[in-house]
Write an enzyme that holds these catalytic residues in place. Structure first.
Site, PDB file in Angstrom:
ATOM      1  CE  LYS A  69      -3.990  -2.012   2.123  1.00 44.26           C
ATOM      2  NZ  LYS A  69      -5.234  -1.841   3.074  1.00 44.26           N
ATOM      3  CG  ASP A 106      -8.532   0.532   4.170  1.00 48.29           C
ATOM      4  OD1 ASP A 106      -9.346  -0.275   3.343  1.00 48.29           O
ATOM      5  OD2 ASP A 106      -7.401   0.466   4.234  1.00 48.29           O
TER       6      ASP A 106
END
Length: 282
Positions: A69, A106
């Site tokens: 990420k 998220d």
């Protein structure tokens, strides 16, 4: 001329057990879209090259999972606000000029889950308690601050990690060691577990919820088991609870819309499909 088939994939290492293809495949079928969503395993030694040369791989976009990420974020030419705050992305796409763009959804997944299953949960925004100080905690803290919570208490067994998040997010956040949990629970409207404690195969999360106000909402980002011991304890005390599966599903919505042009819905059929694949009973 035939319609161009748009392609997306989950990228990371490993990705063999990712449920993302199941989720996006469900939406592609439901909306009768000529597209595909697969898996691309990117070994760590090749990650920087892969993301910096993303356009070469025939994908219109991708999701990014651990451990890439941060590497993917560094390769992007444009990042959304959440990705900039977290220095990490989970969603990639190529814009009309060919730039690699990145987002971190998220936090939006966390909010979408609560908005769907506990409407009005954020009416009272005085105090929230977040357990943990890892990547998931960072996303949740960002999300709560975006909803204008007055104070977000970050409680972690290693105080220095909680303090590091407070240094990142600044005003509105406070760091606490684990022994202070009882004190901060006493004023919380929301309790969020972002640790792996309580997950199948992990150590249990053992906390005393006695100080928590009766009106507080309790949620856990863990979804295997679907009802963790924390949620069971909270439900037995009469608290409203929300499990973590919806966060997984809702974080996928913005990417699908970006790649395939349709905003999908997290419905009961999708939830049941993923639960069946997980071998989890509702």
């Amino acid at each position: 001329m035939s319609e161009t088939v748009r392609k997306a994939a989950i990228t990371g290492h490993p990705v063999a057990h990712s449920r993302s293809p199941l989720v996006h495949g469900y939406w592609l079928k439901k909306h009768n879209i000529s597209g595909s969503y697969g898996r691309v395993d990117v070994p760590p030694e090749g990650a920087e090259d892969f993301y910096r040369n993303f356009a070469r791989y025939g994908l219109n976009g991708a999701n990014v999972t651990v451990p890439h990420k941060e590497v993917a974020a560094a390769a992007c030419e444009w990042l959304d606000e959440a990705a900039r705050a977290m220095v990490a992305v989970n969603t990639l796409w190529l814009d009309e000029t060919g730039r690699l763009c990145g987002a971190n959804t998220d936090g939006l997944g966390f909010l979408g889950n609560l908005d769907q299953l506990a409407p009005g949960w954020d009416v009272s925004r005085e105090s929230a308690v977040v357990l943990g100080a890892g990547g998931a905690a960072r996303a949740v803290v960002w999300a709560l601050l975006s909803r204008k919570f007055t104070t977000v208490h970050i409680v972690n067994r290693t105080f220095e990690k909680a303090a590091a998040l407070v240094e990142e997010f600044g005003s509105g956040t406070k760091a606490h060691s684990w022994d202070k949990l009882g004190t901060v629970l006493g004023e919380a409207q929301l309790l969020v577990n972002t640790t792996a404690l309580g997950m199948t195969g992990k150590a249990p999360l053992e906390i005393d919820l006695a100080p928590l106000p009766d009106t507080a909402l309790v949620t856990d980002i863990v979804y295997a088991p679907l009802e963790t011991d924390l949620l069971k304890q909270a439900a037995n005390r009469g608290h409203q609870t929300v499990d973590g599966l919806g966060m997984l599903l809702h974080q996928a919505v913005p990417g699908f819309e970006r790649w395939f042009g349709v905003r999908p819905e997290v419905d009961d059929a999708l939830r049941s499909l993923v639960l069946e694949d997980l071998g989890v009973t509702a």
